[in-house]
Design a protein around this motif. Structure first.
Motif, PDB file in Angstrom:
ATOM      1  N   LEU A  28       0.826  -1.210   0.000  1.00 49.26           N
ATOM      2  CA  LEU A  28       0.000   0.000   0.000  1.00 49.26           C
ATOM      3  C   LEU A  28       0.862   1.264   0.000  1.00 49.26           C
ATOM      4  O   LEU A  28       0.558   2.229  -0.703  1.00 49.26           O
ATOM      5  N   ALA A  29       1.929   1.258   0.780  1.00 48.48           N
ATOM      6  CA  ALA A  29       2.822   2.419   0.839  1.00 48.48           C
ATOM      7  C   ALA A  29       3.423   2.701  -0.537  1.00 48.48           C
ATOM      8  O   ALA A  29       3.441   3.850  -0.990  1.00 48.48           O
ATOM      9  N   GLU A  30       3.871   1.648  -1.192  1.00 48.25           N
ATOM     10  CA  GLU A  30       4.476   1.815  -2.520  1.00 48.25           C
ATOM     11  C   GLU A  30       3.439   2.258  -3.548  1.00 48.25           C
ATOM     12  O   GLU A  30       3.664   3.190  -4.314  1.00 48.25           O
ATOM     13  N   LYS A  31       2.301   1.613  -3.561  1.00 45.54           N
ATOM     14  CA  LYS A  31       1.264   1.897  -4.552  1.00 45.54           C
ATOM     15  C   LYS A  31       0.728   3.319  -4.439  1.00 45.54           C
ATOM     16  O   LYS A  31       0.482   3.980  -5.438  1.00 45.54           O
ATOM     17  N   TYR A  32       0.544   3.789  -3.211  1.00 45.26           N
ATOM     18  CA  TYR A  32      -0.048   5.106  -2.999  1.00 45.26           C
ATOM     19  C   TYR A  32       0.987   6.204  -2.755  1.00 45.26           C
ATOM     20  O   TYR A  32       0.624   7.361  -2.561  1.00 45.26           O
ATOM     21  N   GLY A  33       2.249   5.851  -2.738  1.00 45.66           N
ATOM     22  CA  GLY A  33       3.294   6.846  -2.521  1.00 45.66           C
ATOM     23  C   GLY A  33       3.210   7.496  -1.155  1.00 45.66           C
ATOM     24  O   GLY A  33       3.419   8.697  -1.023  1.00 45.66           O
ATOM     25  N   ILE A  34       2.882   6.682  -0.156  1.00 43.41           N
ATOM     26  CA  ILE A  34       2.774   7.191   1.206  1.00 43.41           C
ATOM     27  C   ILE A  34       3.828   6.502   2.074  1.00 43.41           C
ATOM     28  O   ILE A  34       4.426   5.508   1.664  1.00 43.41           O
ATOM     29  N   SER A  35       4.050   7.051   3.241  1.00 48.62           N
ATOM     30  CA  SER A  35       5.041   6.455   4.131  1.00 48.62           C
ATOM     31  C   SER A  35       4.529   5.124   4.671  1.00 48.62           C
ATOM     32  O   SER A  35       3.321   4.849   4.667  1.00 48.62           O
ATOM     33  N   PHE A  36       5.457   4.315   5.143  1.00 47.63           N
ATOM     34  CA  PHE A  36       5.093   3.034   5.755  1.00 47.63           C
ATOM     35  C   PHE A  36       4.179   3.282   6.949  1.00 47.63           C
ATOM     36  O   PHE A  36       3.217   2.550   7.159  1.00 47.63           O
ATOM     37  N   GLU A  37       4.462   4.335   7.704  1.00 47.39           N
ATOM     38  CA  GLU A  37       3.650   4.659   8.880  1.00 47.39           C
ATOM     39  C   GLU A  37       2.228   5.030   8.489  1.00 47.39           C
ATOM     40  O   GLU A  37       1.269   4.625   9.153  1.00 47.39           O
ATOM     41  N   GLU A  38       2.076   5.809   7.408  1.00 45.87           N
ATOM     42  CA  GLU A  38       0.733   6.190   6.950  1.00 45.87           C
ATOM     43  C   GLU A  38      -0.035   4.961   6.460  1.00 45.87           C
ATOM     44  O   GLU A  38      -1.228   4.809   6.744  1.00 45.87           O
ATOM     45  N   ALA A  39       0.651   4.089   5.746  1.00 48.98           N
ATOM     46  CA  ALA A  39       0.015   2.862   5.264  1.00 48.98           C
ATOM     47  C   ALA A  39      -0.365   1.959   6.431  1.00 48.98           C
ATOM     48  O   ALA A  39      -1.432   1.339   6.435  1.00 48.98           O
ATOM     49  N   MET A  40       0.505   1.903   7.428  1.00 44.00           N
ATOM     50  CA  MET A  40       0.239   1.082   8.608  1.00 44.00           C
ATOM     51  C   MET A  40      -0.985   1.619   9.352  1.00 44.00           C
ATOM     52  O   MET A  40      -1.857   0.841   9.760  1.00 44.00           O
ATOM     53  N   GLU A  41      -1.066   2.913   9.509  1.00 47.62           N
ATOM     54  CA  GLU A  41      -2.221   3.507  10.191  1.00 47.62           C
ATOM     55  C   GLU A  41      -3.512   3.208   9.434  1.00 47.62           C
ATOM     56  O   GLU A  41      -4.527   2.839  10.029  1.00 47.62           O
ATOM     57  N   ALA A  42      -3.468   3.364   8.110  1.00 45.41           N
ATOM     58  CA  ALA A  42      -4.654   3.080   7.299  1.00 45.41           C
ATOM     59  C   ALA A  42      -5.058   1.617   7.435  1.00 45.41           C
ATOM     60  O   ALA A  42      -6.230   1.302   7.673  1.00 45.41           O
ATOM     61  N   TYR A  43      -4.088   0.730   7.316  1.00 47.03           N
ATOM     62  CA  TYR A  43      -4.389  -0.697   7.397  1.00 47.03           C
ATOM     63  C   TYR A  43      -4.973  -1.072   8.753  1.00 47.03           C
ATOM     64  O   TYR A  43      -6.005  -1.737   8.834  1.00 47.03           O
ATOM     65  N   TYR A  44      -4.330  -0.661   9.827  1.00 53.59           N
ATOM     66  CA  TYR A  44      -4.781  -1.072  11.157  1.00 53.59           C
ATOM     67  C   TYR A  44      -6.094  -0.409  11.570  1.00 53.59           C
ATOM     68  O   TYR A  44      -6.734  -0.859  12.523  1.00 53.59           O
ATOM     69  N   ASN A  45      -6.517   0.631  10.863  1.00 46.47           N
ATOM     70  CA  ASN A  45      -7.819   1.244  11.136  1.00 46.47           C
ATOM     71  C   ASN A  45      -8.920   0.662  10.249  1.00 46.47           C
ATOM     72  O   ASN A  45     -10.054   1.123  10.285  1.00 46.47           O
ATOM     73  N   SER A  46      -8.576  -0.343   9.462  1.00 41.61           N
ATOM     74  CA  SER A  46      -9.546  -0.924   8.539  1.00 41.61           C
ATOM     75  C   SER A  46     -10.277  -2.120   9.155  1.00 41.61           C
ATOM     76  O   SER A  46      -9.777  -2.764  10.081  1.00 41.61           O
TER      77      SER A  46
END
Length: 81
Positions: free
Chosen positions: A22-40
């Protein structure tokens, strides 16, 4: 190692692959991707092993997240709604 430990290790590696993808695909930081994932809701399903979803490929799971909870990723990537 017992089965429970192996299952937990597999799950952790799966979550790492989903987040990195997700971080790579959306060009976001690992932390931002982690937050998005764990809030899903998907993270909860994987954690609890709902319907064997945890055995799907990480890219398939990322696609499911994109389709079922687009706002989480849109907000993480700061994309227009």
């Amino acid at each position: 190692m017992d089965e429970m430990v192996l299952e937990k290790l597999y799950q952790e590696k799966l979550e790492e692959r989903i987040i990195a993808y997700l971080a790579e695909k959306y060009g976001i930081s690992f932390e931002e991707a982690m937050e998005a994932y764990y809030n899903s809701k998907l993270a909860d399903k994987i954690h609890h092993g709902v319907e064997g979803v945890q055995y799907l490929d990480h890219k398939v799971l990322a696609q499911i997240l994109e389709e079922t909870e687009p706002d989480i990723l849109r907000n993480a990537a700061r994309l227009p709604g």
